[in-house]
Design an enzyme around this catalytic site. Sequence first.
Site, PDB file in Angstrom:
ATOM      1  N   HIS A   9      35.633   0.375  23.688  1.00 20.69           N
ATOM      2  CA  HIS A   9      35.230   1.769  23.857  1.00 20.69           C
ATOM      3  C   HIS A   9      33.873   1.884  24.545  1.00 20.69           C
ATOM      4  CE1 HIS A   9      33.472   0.546  19.984  1.00 20.69           C
ATOM      5  NE2 HIS A   9      32.519   1.439  20.226  1.00 20.69           N
ATOM      6  N   HIS A  11      28.581   4.498  27.497  1.00 19.17           N
ATOM      7  CA  HIS A  11      29.874   5.180  27.413  1.00 19.17           C
ATOM      8  C   HIS A  11      30.160   5.838  28.760  1.00 19.17           C
ATOM      9  CE1 HIS A  11      30.385   5.040  22.977  1.00 19.17           C
ATOM     10  NE2 HIS A  11      29.066   5.167  22.932  1.00 19.17           N
ATOM     11  N   THR A  30      30.673   7.188  16.778  1.00 21.51           N
ATOM     12  CA  THR A  30      31.854   6.411  16.411  1.00 21.51           C
ATOM     13  C   THR A  30      31.846   6.221  14.897  1.00 21.51           C
ATOM     14  OG1 THR A  30      30.669   4.317  16.758  1.00 21.51           O
ATOM     15  CG2 THR A  30      31.970   5.161  18.610  1.00 21.51           C
TER      16      THR A  30
END
Length: 232
Positions: free
Chosen positions: A102, A130, A217
């Site tokens: 991720h 990200h 997260t």
Amino acid sequence: MEKSSIRCIFFLLFVSAAAVSRMNAASSGGEVEDEHEFDYEKNGAKGPKNWGKLKPEWKLCGEGKMQSPIDLFHDRVRLVSNTGMLNEDYHPSNAVLKNRGHDMMLKFEHGAGSIEINDMQYELGQLHWHSPSEHTINGKRFALELHMVHESKNGSLAVVTVLYKIGRPDGFLGSLEKELRAVSDEHEGENNIGVIDARKVKLVSRKYYQYIGSLTTPPCTQNVLWTVLRKV
């Protein structure tokens, strides 16, 4: 072997496993590193809408009232004029680059210095990217978002964020291009890439957004101090 001894050994193994789990979480800034446990599929069984249901310890992902990321909507922003510069004191440190699926994470083996925010000292443990950005500004999403994850001596977390748009090359990212490509196709790929100097991330902006939120997260831990640089 007596049953009481077996129970004692089992208990010790359980405690040891729990301790290792906590250590792994702490070394990554409290975040869960195993992406197999969750994903970003919008309507998937393990997607963000269901993170809070996957494990009891992740319930804040569904019930928390201070969850990140957010839209930094200018009509809600309050101008504070006396916050001043971010006082960082980073130094070179050995680092491991890991593709967590991720995100891409650069974890420093022995810390990489600290930053002072609102008179509190926070040690830099890791940074990660990200894509696309998680935070938005007035509804606009950006190409990339850097999170520099810090922790104070009392366990408080602070994340300094830099947003990127497509344009001229970024010096720090450019210096890691070869290493990033090496693990880009390897889920959970990991390379020791030697000494990295976090000072190459230029935190030059005197203007930034700041709010109290959470990890983005699982376990979605709250009371995280977010500082998002205004300069993209």
